[in-house]
Design a protein around this motif. Sequence first.
Motif, PDB file in Angstrom:
ATOM      1  N   SER A 145      -8.640 105.047   2.784  1.00  0.00           N
ATOM      2  CA  SER A 145      -9.092 105.851   4.097  1.00  0.00           C
ATOM      3  C   SER A 145      -9.535 107.122   3.465  1.00  0.00           C
TER       4      SER A 145
ATOM      5  N   GLU B 193      -4.313 108.266   9.222  1.00  0.00           N
ATOM      6  CA  GLU B 193      -4.452 106.854   8.770  1.00  0.00           C
ATOM      7  C   GLU B 193      -3.411 106.880   7.565  1.00  0.00           C
TER       8      GLU B 193
ATOM      9  N   GLY C 167      -0.054 104.680   7.155  1.00  0.00           N
ATOM     10  CA  GLY C 167       0.294 103.990   5.794  1.00  0.00           C
ATOM     11  C   GLY C 167       1.695 104.119   5.446  1.00  0.00           C
TER      12      GLY C 167
ATOM     13  N   ASP D 195     -14.633 102.580   1.454  1.00  0.00           N
ATOM     14  CA  ASP D 195     -13.534 101.849   2.053  1.00  0.00           C
ATOM     15  C   ASP D 195     -13.361 100.781   0.796  1.00  0.00           C
TER      16      ASP D 195
ATOM     17  N   ARG E 105      -5.722  99.882   2.833  1.00  0.00           N
ATOM     18  CA  ARG E 105      -6.808 100.578   3.453  1.00  0.00           C
ATOM     19  C   ARG E 105      -6.229 101.884   4.117  1.00  0.00           C
ATOM     20  N   SER E 106      -5.058 102.058   4.511  1.00  0.00           N
ATOM     21  CA  SER E 106      -4.755 103.314   5.338  1.00  0.00           C
ATOM     22  C   SER E 106      -4.177 104.202   4.037  1.00  0.00           C
ATOM     23  N   LYS E 107      -3.440 103.640   3.157  1.00  0.00           N
ATOM     24  CA  LYS E 107      -2.853 104.888   2.157  1.00  0.00           C
ATOM     25  C   LYS E 107      -4.081 105.234   1.188  1.00  0.00           C
TER      26      LYS E 107
END
Length: 330
Positions: free
Chosen positions: A181, A149, A153, A207, A176-178
Motif C-alpha cells: 500500500s 490500510e 494490515g 502495488d 498488500r496492506s502492510k
Amino acid sequence: MTSGTSPVTLGDIQAGLESRLDEVRDRLSQLIVADFGLIVEVNAHLLRMQGKMFRPTLVLLSRDASEGTDPATAVRLAAVVELIHLATLVHDDAVDHSVLRRGMPTINSLFSHQVSVIMGDYLYSRAVIELVRLDDLVPLQVLARVTNEMTVGEMRQLLAVDPLAFTEEDYNLLIRSKTASLVSGACEVGALGAPAGRREAMARFGDRLGRAFQIVDDLLDFTSDATITGKPAGLDLREHKITLPLIHVLPRLSRGERAVVDELFANPDPRGDQVSAVIGIVADRGGLAYARDRAQALLEEAEAELAVLPPSPARETLRASLCYILERRS
C-alpha cells in the motif's frame, strides 16, 4: 525483465537523483525537528537509522516518468512517504519488541516501549501536518488511505491466533496492506497531475512491486547472511511468523516433517537447530522456488504497467528497479 550481465544495485537506481534525495533528507530533518528534549534525542537516533530511501526514490522516478507532480512538491511528498515509512518501522519494532533494526538498536530497546509507540504517533502527525501545508486534498487522500490500510494490515497480523492456519490468501491480503500500500501510494503521489491513465498505472505498478518486495524480503529471511542484512536468518520463524515459502509447503509435508514444524511453533524460544531444520524442509519441498516465482510473476505484471508511460530514462530506471527487487540480498 532482464538485468544484463551484472546485478542492478540501488545505487544504479538512484544515480542522477542524488541531489534531490539530499533535498528529501533535508526536508525530512526539518519535518521531525522539535524543541522537546526527548523527541530531539529520539530523532537523532532515527536519522542515524534512516534506510535506503527506496520509497522516496520511487516518488521521484514516478514523477519524472509520468510527467506528473511538480518537482518541488515531489520532494516534499517523498519526505512525507519516508516519514510514514519510519513511523511504521517504529511501531512494528514496538509491537514485535524488536531490539535491532538494520543492525542498530531500536527505539524501544534504547528508550522504552512507551516512547516507541508515542514516537511513531509523533511521526505520523508530522506527516499529516506537512500534507495539510501543501493545501491540496489529493495527496492527503492518497496517503491517508495508505496509512489506514497499513493499520488494518497490522491488526490482521495480530489476529492470526494460529499462524500455521494462515493461508496464501491471508498472506496476500497482509502484504498488500502492510507493504504494497505504501509503495503503491509512493508511486501514485509522484504521478499526481499526470493524465489519469498514467497515475492509475503507477499505482498498480507500485502495488505489484511492493508485493514482490515483501515476498523477496520473506525469502531473504530463509537465505540471508546476517552480516549483510543486519538480522539473523530465520528470524520470522523464531518469532513464529509464517510467510509464503512455509505456507506453500505446509500441505505437502510428510508427517515427520510436519512434526518438526509443529515443534518449532510450539517452542516459545526455538533453538537454532530447530530453525535450521525447518529452513531445510522448506527449501527441499520447493517453498523458496515457489516464492521466487510468485515474486517474478508480480514484477512482470508491474513491468506491463510501464507501457502507458512515454519513453524516458526514468521509465527505464523504473524497469531496472524490478530487477533490483528480484536480485537484492538485503
